[in-house]
Write a protein that holds these residues in place. Sequence first.
Motif, PDB file in Angstrom:
ATOM      1  N   ALA A 254       1.069  -1.151   0.221  1.00 29.71           N
ATOM      2  CA  ALA A 254      -0.017  -0.066  -0.008  1.00 29.71           C
ATOM      3  C   ALA A 254       0.755   1.077   0.000  1.00 29.71           C
ATOM      4  O   ALA A 254       0.644   2.284  -0.852  1.00 29.71           O
ATOM      5  CB  ALA A 254      -0.909  -0.083   1.154  1.00 29.71           C
ATOM      6  N   TYR A 255       1.862   1.271   0.743  1.00 29.67           N
ATOM      7  CA  TYR A 255       2.938   2.540   0.857  1.00 29.67           C
ATOM      8  C   TYR A 255       3.549   2.751  -0.580  1.00 29.67           C
ATOM      9  O   TYR A 255       3.328   3.750  -1.094  1.00 29.67           O
ATOM     10  CB  TYR A 255       3.835   2.348   1.941  1.00 29.67           C
ATOM     11  N   ALA A 256       3.915   1.741  -1.200  1.00 23.35           N
ATOM     12  CA  ALA A 256       4.545   1.891  -2.361  1.00 23.35           C
ATOM     13  C   ALA A 256       3.622   2.377  -3.521  1.00 23.35           C
ATOM     14  O   ALA A 256       3.701   3.160  -4.273  1.00 23.35           O
ATOM     15  CB  ALA A 256       5.388   0.439  -2.933  1.00 23.35           C
ATOM     16  N   ALA A 257       2.274   1.826  -3.337  1.00 23.88           N
ATOM     17  CA  ALA A 257       1.520   2.170  -4.545  1.00 23.88           C
ATOM     18  C   ALA A 257       0.989   3.435  -4.225  1.00 23.88           C
ATOM     19  O   ALA A 257       0.876   4.301  -5.426  1.00 23.88           O
ATOM     20  CB  ALA A 257       0.131   1.289  -4.459  1.00 23.88           C
ATOM     21  N   CYS A 258       0.948   4.117  -3.031  1.00 23.01           N
ATOM     22  CA  CYS A 258       0.420   5.393  -2.828  1.00 23.01           C
ATOM     23  C   CYS A 258       1.567   6.168  -3.174  1.00 23.01           C
ATOM     24  O   CYS A 258       1.105   7.447  -4.018  1.00 23.01           O
ATOM     25  CB  CYS A 258       0.026   5.476  -1.458  1.00 23.01           C
ATOM     26  N   ARG A 259       2.735   6.179  -2.756  1.00 18.39           N
ATOM     27  CA  ARG A 259       3.832   7.037  -3.293  1.00 18.39           C
ATOM     28  C   ARG A 259       4.013   6.954  -4.878  1.00 18.39           C
ATOM     29  O   ARG A 259       4.321   8.000  -5.697  1.00 18.39           O
ATOM     30  CB  ARG A 259       5.193   6.410  -2.679  1.00 18.39           C
ATOM     31  N   ALA A 260       3.923   5.867  -5.422  1.00 19.62           N
ATOM     32  CA  ALA A 260       4.153   5.993  -6.947  1.00 19.62           C
ATOM     33  C   ALA A 260       2.938   6.566  -7.536  1.00 19.62           C
ATOM     34  O   ALA A 260       2.980   6.861  -8.912  1.00 19.62           O
ATOM     35  CB  ALA A 260       4.075   4.383  -7.182  1.00 19.62           C
TER      36      ALA A 260
END
Length: 319
Positions: A254-260
């Motif tokens: 979730a963190y990576a998807a949000c940042r991307a």
Amino acid sequence: MLATPPILVSSDDHATPTINIWHDEDEVVRWTPVDDSFGKGGADGLWRDRPSARDILDATAWGRDDGGGRDIVLLHAILESGRDPAGNGHDASPLLDESLMARVRAASVEPVVFPDVETGVVSREDADAAISLVDRVEASLFSDPPRVSVDDDDRLLVISPDRPCHDALVSRRAEHRRRRRTREDDDDDDDDDEDDHDARGRRRRVEYAVRDGARGSVVDGASFPPATLIVPDNDDDGRRRINPTGAGNAYAGAYAACRATGSDVAEAACIANAVGAVVCECDHLPPWTWEAIDRIVEAASEVEGKIDMGDGGGGGGVD
């Protein structure tokens, strides 16, 4: 229903790896493999280049012949990162493939190493192997082959270890720097490992999003408290229903998807902590319904409120 259904890479030559997993009284994950789950007929064979870079490209518009779309790829992977890993480290092969990484805007890695059962400390050998793998993925993402519709300054690498792995990586990197300075007799405080630009002066965005269990998470030194779990005091057999299995994996993804996709660090961390908490609230993975999405929004707002009030809080873990 997913807009793009998952693609399963089958194999008639291997059995699905199976483990017995449980959490002790401190909510620390304990597990043992079943039969030959991590041998050649299980994970050691399955994780050798599965999925391959070609499999991943085929799952996106990049791999289609119809010319439709130019998807910007976020590549997230849970990687066996210690010495002598199952699959001989080939589960990382897609992240080292030039044709695939040329299309990747953001890569996210969960390095998996297992601390000693008694001490809770990751060995130096496992930490060194994890550092080597992380460095290779970073070099692959920020390499010089022609990019395909991905601006150099848009690229992002997220490393999402759990706390024992993170502490071991930090400790070993510091030790390596001290040894190098001693050998070179160099008192200069500058260190190449800390430089956030490549040889051509382009900015490298590398973030560490540390899964810190019941304390929430830490991103580049900033702490983000957990969301409070909403679970019944007891279920039918008299035990409290909290299952943190997969919460850390959900947090990292979730963190990576949000940042991307444009969220800043704080927003991404709040949402990711919320996703981890919602996973903990369910016996199994949550049903991804609108009700579950509303619960994530509620939990993310709570995390944000705790930050505004300076409250570290206590609640759902992101192991």
